[in-house]
Scaffold this motif. Structure first.
Motif, short mmCIF file in Angstrom:
data_model
loop_
_atom_site.label_atom_id
_atom_site.label_comp_id
_atom_site.label_asym_id
_atom_site.label_seq_id
_atom_site.Cartn_x
_atom_site.Cartn_y
_atom_site.Cartn_z
N LYS A 109 0.82 -1.22 0.00
CA LYS A 109 0.00 0.00 0.00
C LYS A 109 0.85 1.27 0.00
O LYS A 109 0.58 2.21 -0.77
CB LYS A 109 -0.93 0.00 1.21
N GLN A 147 2.37 1.88 -3.41
CA GLN A 147 1.39 2.39 -4.37
C GLN A 147 1.04 3.85 -4.11
O GLN A 147 0.85 4.64 -5.05
CB GLN A 147 0.12 1.52 -4.33
N GLN A 148 0.98 4.23 -2.85
CA GLN A 148 0.70 5.63 -2.52
C GLN A 148 1.84 6.54 -2.96
O GLN A 148 1.62 7.61 -3.53
CB GLN A 148 0.46 5.79 -1.02
#
Length: 346
Positions: free
Chosen positions: A256, A259-260
């Motif tokens: 996560k 991806q951020q």
């Protein structure tokens, strides 16, 4: 160019040595080494260093200091306070260098999956040497890195607070606020990137015109420039963006935070492309890209770890080393490195 390569080698060597011998992530020695190298340079190193050190070289007394409404007050207050204590510009450079390097290393140490490679990229991608030219924006960018944990944790108020503090050193820090919502908005990444590009396409000219009209220091931002360095750098970062996006799909990188950060990086790159199409100077509004591209020091080690191929590692190291040599010697006015005369023995 040799001093830069020497410092790069020493920092990477020590990080690897400390990890192998003590199983410990090195922090203080790289911090001190990089800060001293940046702080110990002459005011001739870097296109704008002479401007930042002018009051110190002219032995300006604090009583004669005049606050300029066109310069951010946070930086001016720091300079004014420092002039009360010394007229030696070494202290200006060493204190700001310590703050800048500390902020970056703190975040890199927390999030990097390959610390030595991240520090290698921190230097070779020009993140470290950015402040050698743009000191005020360099401080703002470094302070902004402390907002990254809050960006990833979706904590808006601390993120806004850090952006506000950074803006007291360079107003461009405020322009990074909308990217909090771009990163954390629950929309497909492709749509967010396209929306950012077209949004920038529509507002870029108005944005540049507004900035240049409200501050005399930025009036050159609206002028067309034929400098090649900006396009080369932007093209380099665009290619890296595409390669990382492709690698994230091929190797199924689902982390996560990765991806951020990738969305933050990609949206920043596509936001700057319309600015470059306007023909603005690479040392003007295109500089905003540096708020985003530093995240490569965290993104690339993840990608290379997933690929897990020694030949790809070696090729990557040589590519970024070549980029470092090219940009440092050709586009940044950082070479040759000249030491502060106060440290000259002979």
């Amino acid at each position: 160019m040799f001093p830069y390569l020497l410092v790069l080698s020493l920092v990477v060597f020590w990080i690897v040595l400390e990890k192998k011998s003590l199983n410990r992530t090195s922090f203080w020695l790289p911090l001190i080494t990089l800060a001293l190298f940046a702080g110990g340079r002459s005011y001739w190193v870097g296109t704008d260093t002479a401007n930042y050190t002018r009051n110190f070289n002219n032995k300006l007394s604090p009583e004669s200091f005049r606050f300029n409404e066109d310069v951010e007050y946070g930086y001016q207050l720091f300079e004014y306070s420092l002039l009360h204590m010394t007229n030696n510009y070494f202290w200006l450079l060493i204190i700001t260098s310590l703050v800048i390097v500390y902020c970056y290393l703190k975040v890199i140490k927390r999030y990097s999956v390959n610390y030595w490679l991240s520090l290698f990229l921190f230097i070779t991608l020009g993140v470290y040497t950015f402040s050698f030219n743009g000191l005020r924006q360099g401080i703002a960018m470094a302070l902004f890195t402390l907002a990254i944990p809050y960006l990833l944790e979706k904590r808006l108020f601390p993120y806004l607070l850090i952006c506000a503090i950074a803006s007291f050193f360079h107003i461009t820090a405020l322009f990074i606020i909308p990217f909090y919502f771009i990163v954390n908005l629950r929309v497909k990444p492709a749509y967010k990137i396209l929306a950012t590009f077209f949004g920038s396409l529509f507002v870029s000219r108005l944005l540049v015109s507004y900035i240049s009209s409200t501050n005399d220091r930025y009036e050159d931002y609206a002028k067309v420039s034929e400098e090649s360095g900006g396009f080369l750098t932007l093209g380099f970062y665009t290619v890296l963006m595409l390669l990382i996006i492709i690698a994230s799909y091929v190797y199924k990188i689902r982390d996560k935070s990765f991806q951020q950060l990738l969305m933050f990086y990609a949206s920043g790159v596509v936001f700057v492309i319309p600015l470059a199409l306007l023909g603005t100077s690479a040392s003007g509004p295109q500089r905003i890209i540096s708020y985003f591209t530093w995240t490569l020091v965290l993104l690339l080690p993840v990608v290379l770890k997933k690929i897990n191929n020694i030949y790809v590692y070696i090729i990557s190291v040589f590519i970024f080393l070549a980029y470092f040599i090219l940009t440092t010697s050709k586009f940044s006015d950082l070479s040759p490195y000249i030491i502060n005369p106060m440290f000259e023995v002979f």
